[in-house]
Design an enzyme around this catalytic site. Structure first.
Site, PDB file in Angstrom:
ATOM      1  N   ILE B 469       0.836  -1.211   0.000  1.00 36.82           N
ATOM      2  CA  ILE B 469       0.000   0.000   0.000  1.00 36.82           C
ATOM      3  C   ILE B 469       0.869   1.259   0.000  1.00 36.82           C
ATOM      4  O   ILE B 469       0.484   2.298   0.521  1.00 36.82           O
ATOM      5  CB  ILE B 469      -1.006  -0.032   1.174  1.00 36.82           C
ATOM      6  N   LEU B 618      13.809  -4.420   8.648  1.00 33.76           N
ATOM      7  CA  LEU B 618      14.103  -5.223   7.462  1.00 33.76           C
ATOM      8  C   LEU B 618      14.729  -4.386   6.364  1.00 33.76           C
ATOM      9  O   LEU B 618      15.602  -4.849   5.642  1.00 33.76           O
ATOM     10  CB  LEU B 618      12.813  -5.885   6.958  1.00 33.76           C
ATOM     11  N   GLU B 693       2.803   2.137  11.988  1.00 35.19           N
ATOM     12  CA  GLU B 693       1.837   2.834  12.845  1.00 35.19           C
ATOM     13  C   GLU B 693       2.515   3.438  14.067  1.00 35.19           C
ATOM     14  O   GLU B 693       2.102   4.490  14.548  1.00 35.19           O
ATOM     15  CB  GLU B 693       0.731   1.859  13.239  1.00 35.19           C
TER      16      GLU B 693
END
Ligand SMILES: Cc1cc2nc3c(=O)[nH]c(=O)nc-3n(C[C@H](O)[C@H](O)[C@H](O)COP(=O)(O)OP(=O)(O)OC[C@H]3O[C@@H](n4cnc5c(N)ncnc54)[C@H](O)[C@@H]3O)c2cc1C
Ligand code: SF4
Lengths: 316, 733
Positions: B469, B618, B693
């Site tokens: 997204i 990551l 978030e």
């Protein structure tokens, strides 16, 4: 969007004549306001007269020392014009405080003067709005009115005029030049150009049907320090909560006009006599009789404080 | 693969590809405008036509009459879908209100019709000719009033979480705070609107759409259309932002499917921007009360957090009190949400649901409490740190570096230069203030599967219905496969967002990165076994590096394992109860400096810092992008974003991007992000968690606290706008 026909006008007088020939016709310049409103069917012209080819795109000095701005001069070009930057800095600054670079590249002088309100209920066709559908009522009164007018409103409408450019032109005593369908030209002082809403908020200017704006003329430069202070929640790309346009002379006298507070650029010449006394005195007269809503009452102290800051800045 | 014991050393720990700042592999597609977004997929099926949605003009009531005759007469119109013609529809369990309304109307701009025409302009013009008369009924639209009506009744407190005796401890506390705060309704305002193309082949349906959760969309679409899920295919390889607004099946998809059925042609539908705020979901407003009691030396003895929000009958509360159960120590605790019935559009998840509005409030309360205690706000938080779940002290945190985040941030930001007394710093016309807040967001584990293929050129292809997204999923999944199979990123192909691929965790709740890569890890472990077996290695010894498989002195090109065809493996990650044994959360600290115009009270952020401890990072590049994007969203929430409710008409008035302001470039100054070194072996074989978030959690409060520090004016109702300060600014001139 409703289907419409389209023509390119050959001359200003022809454009004006064409506009009365087809009832429901409209001029289109940059289209940045009109097209949005057509998509929402808030404006539903049956015929568009494209005025972009009319060669009204020059900024020229007049023999008596004024500056004549063609109706189709783009906001970007006007803001960058050397004479405007030098002699009418408040106008350049107001233009650059408006919209975005892309929009200013398209937006024209005439289109900017005639842009419609940003009252959110005006944009929602499911809501009553006297400006959009005369007689349907005003959803903003008693509703969400944080952005709306604090002075000069009526029982029928409390919308503001959203232009920054027009506020600077008001403080500069500009005149709007037009040509009417019969070919006659006239010059309208900007003070008289925009109307208060009264009980006909859908009629926003004194232009007559078909009347085409050809230019805006700025009188001879008045000197002084030119300031445009636009107050908003975010730093850019937002309409004014309030805006102050001011020209302040070294002796503290000057002129001031407000944006974001009324249905037209707001100026009370009598209040300007108080300028040497400071912001409080000026604002008291400038906003005498204001009728804010509970949601926008903050604009009154905001005007006073913004003006105070402008006067302090002018003093240097 | 079942993950039920903490991770030990595994191939990911080599960190040859994982953990390296890596530009997104889909970047060139995006910068050249060739990434296929749903509405522009002209190529996927011929003869597409356009649908335009008509939204209800009232908030609550019934359709009294509906006339489509005029609309149908418009040239080019092919079909008009309404509740009268759509046939009987079900409702997905994730939708509170039906996506096609009528005869009952559940909320403003609920879709009541779709007009399908040959051109977009014809469809839009005809949509304005659908004549709907309504019979309005009264509804509840005012949260404050609904809260008052609920009173103090015990019925709403049944599910409160209670530890110790809050009331007694609070009463006895020498220093205390009891304040009420509010956060407004917010809209996701992502760049790409909801958009779908639907095409039927007999009784099979394919939709190209923009959706964060492919499996949920397929399930709920099948449910709503009362058809078998196997006959529905959902494809969403690129999503132009969602922020939770695209977690669910929405009207664009359903109506495209119904329109395509009615018109006998593939139909594309996008929701017009002015319809998005009221037609879709939003972050619901909250009213929150926080009470904190502490000893004179600053130890919290009692903490209570209650939150009121409203929703439609099948909707849920905003879980704004969740973080308060875990963030600070304190023996006596109480928290709970109270849900009022409101007839506004459905409230649902928006980026960091619960924690975002919850921390906006809790972290102002902590600032206020620190001031009452005359303790530095950073130190106050450190003093009340806990390494165990305060409700269940036998449960430790798997990792908790909150204190390190706070200390690192304070040091890097120059916190010591802050004046503890507000309204003391001035630079020219600017009153300058510094504020901070803790950041917290839980780490959620959900199963996630993938398929990996090795071909004879040695190219590894990953297929999973995971979505990207804008977060960088393509890239971290490619990094995972590259690390696992010992190949370069240029040898990896990632295919996402297709319900014909194995079901993934999807994108939401910042769970996407850890779970989806863990699923790819699992599939790669299986592929490694298959490769080893094919090439005659003992899979425990086989090393995968540089495009080769080796053990001892023997090295064989990986590609050879595919022979003349392809080697495929499919697996997924499933979780045991590690997250029950230890609490998994992510932590951070936000520091912000603001300037407040002394005359106009305009607030401008000057610099921001986030320090995050969130497991293994990551890809530091895309993780940083996530955090700075989240910080930007936090600026919006703190300073400008608010859906204005018309409590008479029952709708959000400022439903376009001219009137609903989000930050622009000029609002966003210097931003810095620091990731602390961390691996969390309890979270997954990747030892990662999420940051998307976390970066938003606490930002709003840090800004509000900075405004207080600058001005001495405490604003407890978001957004913090100049009208809430103006009367208390210093005299001018
Ligand atoms: C997102 C957005 C943000 C904006 N922000 C700001 C802002 O911050 N401040 C601000 O001041 N403005 C702002 N604007 C408004 C912008 O300035 C106007 O849209 C623009 O100036 C209109 O000029 P135009 O040439 O495009 O007009 P058009 O859209 O072409 O026309 C507008 C009106 O003028 C009429 N018209 C055009 N030319 C003539 C003529 N010669 N004679 C008679 N009638 C004529 C048209 O018939 C029409 O009714 C914003 C606009 C947008 C879309
Ligand atoms: S204030 Fe004016 S523009 Fe706004 S709803 Fe009322 S009548 Fe319409």
């Amino acid at each position: 969007m409703k289907p419409f026909s389209y023509e390119r006008a050959g001359s200003p007088a022809e454009a004006a004549a064409a506009a009365v020939r087809t009832p429901g016709a409209k001029f289109i310049a940059g289209g940045t306001n009109l097209l949005d409103l057509m998509k929402l069917e808030i404006e539903t012209p049956v015929h568009l007269i494209d005025v972009n080819g009319l060669s009204l795109d020059k900024v020229e000095p007049t023999p008596d020392g004024a500056l004549r701005i063609g109706a189709l001069v783009r906001n970007t070009d006007l803001a960058a014009d050397e004479r405007v930057r030098r002699d009418y800095g408040v106008l350049s600054r107001a233009l650059l405080a408006g919209a975005s670079g892309q929009l200013r590249n398209k937006a024209t002088t005439a289109g900017n003067l005639l842009q419609r309100t940003r009252c959110p209920y005006f944009y929602d066709t499911a809501q009553p709005c006297n400006k959009r559908r005369p007689g349907s009522g005003c959803a903003a009164i008693g509703g969400f009115s944080r952005q709306l007018a604090v002075i000069g409103g009526s029982e029928a409408c409390i919308a503001t005029h959203p232009s920054d450019m027009a506020v600077a032109m008001r403080v500069l005593d500009a005149a709007v030049e037009t040509v009417r369908p019969d070919g006659a030209a006239r010059s309208i002082p900007i003070a008289e150009f925009h109307r208060l809403p009264g009980d006909t908020p859908h009629i926003e200017t004194v232009l007559e049907p078909g009347e085409l704006i050809t230019a805006v003329t700025l009188p001879r430069p008045v000197g002084g320090t030119h300031i445009y202070h636009k107050v908003r929640d975010r730093a850019s790309y937002a309409f004014a909560l309030v805006a102050v346009a001011a020209v302040v002379q070294p002796d503290g006298s000057g002129r001031v006009a407000l944006g974001g507070v009324a249905h037209k650029p707001w100026r009370v010449e009598a209040a300007e006599a108080e300028m040497p006394k400071g912001a409080k005195a000026v604002t008291a007269q400038l906003l005498a009789g204001a009728k804010p809503t509970p949601e926008n009452a903050f604009k009154l102290p905001l005007v006073e404080r913004t003006l105070g800051s402008v006067l302090a800045e002018a003093k240097g | 693969m079942k993950f039920d014991t903490p991770a030990t050393t595994n191939p990911i720990d080599q960190l040859k590809v994982i953990g390296k700042p890596t530009s997104r592999i889909d970047g060139p597609l995006k910068t050249t405008g060739t990434a296929p977004y749903a509405y522009e997929r002209h190529d996927v099926v011929p003869d597409q036509v356009y649908g335009y949605v008509v939204g209800a003009g009232i908030a609550k009531g019934r359709i009294a009459s509906l006339s489509v005759a005029e609309a149908k007469a418009v040239p080019g119109v092919l079909a008009v879908v309404t509740h009268e013609t759509a046939g009987k529809l079900g409702k997905g369990k994730r939708n509170a209100a039906p996506l096609l309304g009528g005869p009952e109307i559940a909320h403003y701009h609920q879709a009541v019709a779709l007009v399908v025409a040959e051109s977009f302009e014809q469809a839009r013009a005809a949509a304005n000719l659908v004549r709907v008369e309504y019979r309005k009924t009264d509804g509840a639209f005012d949260l404050a009033r609904a809260k008052d009506a609920m009173g103090d009744s015990a019925e709403h407190k049944k599910e409160d979480s209670v530890v110790g005796d809050f009331a007694a401890a609070f009463a006895a506390a020498p220093v205390k705070l009891d304040e009420t705060y509010s956060t407004p309704d917010e809209t996701h305002a992502m760049m790409e609107p909801h958009a779908s193309i639907a095409a039927w082949q007999g009784d099979r349906l394919t939709v190209w759409t923009s959706n964060q959760m492919i499996d949920w969309a397929a399930t709920d679409l099948a449910e709503t259309l009362k058809m078998p899920k196997e006959k529905v295919r959902v494809i969403s390889p690129f999503v132009g932002g969602g922020f939770g607004g695209k977690l669910f099946l929405r009207a664009d998809t359903l109506l495209a499917a119904l329109g395509a059925r009615a018109a006998g042609r593939p139909v594309k539908v996008a929701l017009p921007r002015p319809m998005m705020a009221n037609n879709t979901t939003h972050r619901p407003a909250t009213i929150q009360r926080v009470r904190i009691g502490a000893t004179a030396d600053g130890r919290i003895t009692a903490i209570a957090h209650e939150s009121w929000s409203g929703n439609l009958p099948d909707g849920k509360p905003e879980t704004a009190t969740d973080q308060t159960r875990l963030l600070y120590a304190g023996a006596n605790r109480l928290s709970g949400t109270r849900l009022a019935h409101l007839d506004l559009p459905e409230g649902n998840a928006m980026r960091a649901p619960g924690e975002a509005p919850g921390l906006m409030v809790l972290e102002i309360a902590m600032d206020e409490m620190a001031e009452r205690l005359k303790i530095d706000p950073v130190e106050f938080r450190i003093l009340n740190d806990t390494q165990v779940d305060p409700e269940k002290p036998e449960r430790p945190f798997s990792q908790r570096q909150l204190v390190q985040c706070l200390r690192t941030g304070a040091e890097r930001f120059g916190w010591s230069k802050r004046s503890a007394e507000p309204a003391r710093m001035r630079e020219g016309r600017w009153l300058v203030g510094i504020g901070m807040a803790a950041a917290f967001r839980n780490n959620l584990l959900t199963k996630s599967a993938a398929r990996v293929r090795l071909d004879k050129r040695g190219v590894v292809t990953v297929e999973t219905d995971m979505t990207d997204i804008g977060t960088g999923s393509y890239t971290i999944i490619a990094q995972t496969a590259a690390e696992m199979m010992g190949v370069g990123l240029d040898r990896v192909v990632v295919r996402l967002g297709d319900s014909s691929f194995p079901a993934s965790a999807g994108s939401g709740g910042q769970w996407g990165a850890n779970n989806s890569t863990a699923g790819v890890y699992a599939a790669c472990v299986k592929l490694r076994e298959a490769v080893a077996q094919k090439l005659g290695f003992n899979s425990a010894d086989a090393q995968f590096a540089d495009g080769q498989v080796g053990s001892g002195n023997r090295r064989v090109p990986l590609a050879q394992a595919a022979g003349d065809g392809e080697l495929t493996a499919e697996d997924g990650i499933e979780y045991g109860d590690l997250d029950k044994k230890a609490q998994q959360s992510t932590f951070g600290a936000h520091f912000v400096e603001v300037g407040v115009d002394a005359a106009t009270a305009e607030i401008r952020v000057r610099r921001m810092l986030a320090v995050c401890a969130a497991g293994r990072i990551l890809n530091p590049l895309s993780a940083r992008s996530q955090v700075i994007g989240a910080m930007t969203m936090g600026v919006g929430a703190a300073l400008m974003e608010e859906l204005a409710v018309d409590t008479r008409g029952g709708f959000f008035v400022n439903h376009d991007l001219a009137s609903y302001e989000v930050p622009v470039h000029a609002d966003i100054p210097h931003q810095e992000v620091i990731f602390l070194d961390e691996t969390d072996p309890m979270s997954s074989p990747m030892k990662a968690k999420g940051v998307g978030e976390l970066g938003l959690c606490g930002v709003g409060a840090a800004i509000a606290n900075a405004v207080y520090n600058a001005t001495g004016v405490r604003v407890r109702d978001y957004p913090v706008t100049l009208d809430k300060l103006i009367d208390r600014m210093p005299p001018i001139g």
